[in-house]
Scaffold this motif. Sequence first.
Motif, PDB file in Angstrom:
ATOM      1  N   PRO A 251       8.779 -12.089 -24.271  1.00 13.92           N
ATOM      2  CA  PRO A 251       9.617 -12.383 -22.779  1.00 13.92           C
ATOM      3  C   PRO A 251       9.676 -10.280 -22.596  1.00 13.92           C
ATOM      4  CG  PRO A 251      10.694 -13.283 -24.171  1.00 13.92           C
ATOM      5  CD  PRO A 251       9.964 -12.332 -25.086  1.00 13.92           C
ATOM      6  N   LYS A 252      10.157  -9.363 -23.031  1.00 11.50           N
ATOM      7  CA  LYS A 252       9.165  -8.058 -22.825  1.00 11.50           C
ATOM      8  C   LYS A 252       8.630  -7.477 -22.819  1.00 11.50           C
ATOM      9  CE  LYS A 252      13.002  -6.936 -26.241  1.00 11.50           C
ATOM     10  NZ  LYS A 252      14.177  -6.928 -25.364  1.00 11.50           N
ATOM     11  N   VAL A 256       7.225  -6.662 -18.000  1.00 12.43           N
ATOM     12  CA  VAL A 256       6.975  -5.488 -17.821  1.00 12.43           C
ATOM     13  C   VAL A 256       5.700  -5.529 -17.012  1.00 12.43           C
ATOM     14  CG1 VAL A 256       5.055  -3.331 -18.272  1.00 12.43           C
ATOM     15  CG2 VAL A 256       7.470  -4.190 -19.985  1.00 12.43           C
ATOM     16  N   LEU A 257       4.918  -6.951 -17.455  1.00 13.74           N
ATOM     17  CA  LEU A 257       3.432  -7.313 -16.782  1.00 13.74           C
ATOM     18  C   LEU A 257       3.966  -8.169 -15.570  1.00 13.74           C
ATOM     19  CD1 LEU A 257       1.452  -9.810 -19.859  1.00 13.74           C
ATOM     20  CD2 LEU A 257       0.979  -6.706 -18.789  1.00 13.74           C
ATOM     21  N   ASP A 274       0.778   1.802 -14.049  1.00 10.47           N
ATOM     22  CA  ASP A 274      -0.234   1.094 -13.466  1.00 10.47           C
ATOM     23  C   ASP A 274      -1.570   1.241 -14.523  1.00 10.47           C
ATOM     24  OD1 ASP A 274      -2.447   0.183 -11.170  1.00 10.47           O
ATOM     25  OD2 ASP A 274      -3.062   2.740 -10.530  1.00 10.47           O
ATOM     26  N   VAL A 275      -1.208  -0.402 -14.842  1.00  5.61           N
ATOM     27  CA  VAL A 275      -2.183  -0.926 -15.794  1.00  5.61           C
ATOM     28  C   VAL A 275      -3.099  -1.647 -16.071  1.00  5.61           C
ATOM     29  CG1 VAL A 275      -2.398  -0.987 -18.134  1.00  5.61           C
ATOM     30  CG2 VAL A 275      -0.496   0.703 -17.886  1.00  5.61           C
ATOM     31  N   TYR A 299       1.091 -16.197 -21.299  1.00  8.92           N
ATOM     32  CA  TYR A 299      -0.330 -16.675 -21.574  1.00  8.92           C
ATOM     33  C   TYR A 299      -1.533 -17.158 -20.537  1.00  8.92           C
ATOM     34  CZ  TYR A 299      -4.571 -20.121 -22.491  1.00  8.92           C
ATOM     35  OH  TYR A 299      -5.738 -20.820 -22.111  1.00  8.92           O
ATOM     36  N   PHE A 300      -0.710 -17.808 -19.395  1.00  4.76           N
ATOM     37  CA  PHE A 300      -1.221 -18.113 -18.315  1.00  4.76           C
ATOM     38  C   PHE A 300      -0.950 -16.112 -17.599  1.00  4.76           C
ATOM     39  CE2 PHE A 300       0.167 -22.334 -17.715  1.00  4.76           C
ATOM     40  CZ  PHE A 300      -0.901 -22.201 -17.357  1.00  4.76           C
ATOM     41  N   ARG A 301      -0.223 -15.365 -18.021  1.00  2.00           N
ATOM     42  CA  ARG A 301      -0.101 -14.101 -17.220  1.00  2.00           C
ATOM     43  C   ARG A 301      -1.122 -13.050 -17.833  1.00  2.00           C
ATOM     44  NH1 ARG A 301      -0.483 -10.649 -14.182  1.00  2.00           N
ATOM     45  NH2 ARG A 301       0.570  -9.416 -13.469  1.00  2.00           N
ATOM     46  N   LEU A 302      -1.327 -13.248 -18.473  1.00  2.04           N
ATOM     47  CA  LEU A 302      -3.009 -12.930 -19.881  1.00  2.04           C
ATOM     48  C   LEU A 302      -4.493 -13.212 -19.230  1.00  2.04           C
ATOM     49  CD1 LEU A 302      -1.690 -12.255 -22.962  1.00  2.04           C
ATOM     50  CD2 LEU A 302      -1.528 -10.651 -21.579  1.00  2.04           C
TER      51      LEU A 302
END
Length: 477
Positions: A251-252, A256-257, A274-275, A299-302
């Motif tokens: 979750p941490k 950030v993402l 900005d990454v 998972y969906f975010r990555l």
Amino acid sequence: MTSKDKDAGETATSMTTTFFAPEHTHKQLRRVMLRVKSGPDKGAQITVSRTRITVGRSAVNDLVLTDTSISGTHVEIVLGESGIMLHDLDSTNGSWVNGIRIRSCYLEPGSVVKVGKTEIELLSADEVQVPISGQDHYGAMYGRSPVMREVFAVLERVAPTEMSVLIGGETGTGKELVARALHDESNREEGPFIVLDCGSLPRELAEAAILGHKKGSFTGAITDRAGCFEEADGGTLFLDEIGELPLDLQPKLLRVLDRRELQRIGESQVRKVDVRIVAATHRDLRMMVGQGQFREDLYFRLSVMQVDLPPLRDRGDDRIMLAEKFLEDFVRTASGVVQKPRLSDAAREALLAEQYRGNVRQLKNIIQRAAHLCRAGVIEPNDLHIGRREAPQAVASTENANERGIDPAQFERPFKEAKQTIVDGFERAYFRRLLEKTDGNLSRAAAEAGITRYYLRELLKRLGMHKSRAAAAAGAG
């Protein structure tokens, strides 16, 4: 292409300029159509043109079902050269074809698979055209096989974007090379490329490595420290072995993402970052999501874009191409004048017959060793030291020997405690030898270990080996 050009194509120089004829810019890929024939989701249908399809209740699957009697990730369908294969993924209630419970089986159009209370029909399997790259390399990766050129074509389209990318593939297939190439070919190439190895990150250091920390915020925080997101600001952050990140830390990372901002441990100040994120894993994250071991939202975010690297055994003559490339590298890095060793025909056949459980990394080690061992500049099969298989009895004996090498008291302790004790012992021995080898030079030691200097220093502190470089190099601490 002339025979002269073909020979030249095996050298490192020409491999960076080789193009293929236009008629070889597409490959054939089967397209699978699945329809739910009966069950709670009757009538649902999907058409998929990927080599791997999963079915289950979790939202990460290609075909998502609401049937509560099936598992989160229940079955997978793999489209290979030899046909369409169905695999049950250790589901609770099993998978059935023609009334028989199966672990794996081939499917034909018209086949019906029963999972839980649901029947799924394979409607058809035709072939579609998939674009492949006209080049035989991308970044530091090389390959003329259609499967690799398909990967190159995807990377060529994805690299200039800001999309997050999830790289899958077995250990040794070159996932970090993909991440590096995506960075180098993007608009962020002038920015930093930072690697966070989630697989070797100690639990107590993980949060600080991600977020950074303020001096005095915890024991050992002797200075202010930026985390990996701040270090990668303006560039690319590569999260290697993301599947190893502890569930309670996910979750941490997700926060950030999502927000592109963070707070260092012990600080109230919010810092913008900005990454671009590139992640990699050798594990099946979709299966882990179905089992509750990996967060679905993370998972969906990555996996905005997913790239799967094929194992070396599926890459055909790429094995010879890579072997020649590694021989070129051997000559270039050797001290003095060294003639490039030549692979005999028998050695080439042996390389093509090997299964390469360690993939490209294993092949590189094989070639480097053979280059040193060969005589008269010709590599023969005996120089490769491959194709040797231990008998089952020998394997069992080795396993028993390994077990005997563990303190029996460890088997009576809780798993996590016993595992940590054994891992700590290995790490102490590893870093003791490493520091001896590098005369206590942390920069050299970190480079050889493939980790950052800061991470090495923190590991040495945790292991009590940080009192002095000289003491650490001598194995004290």
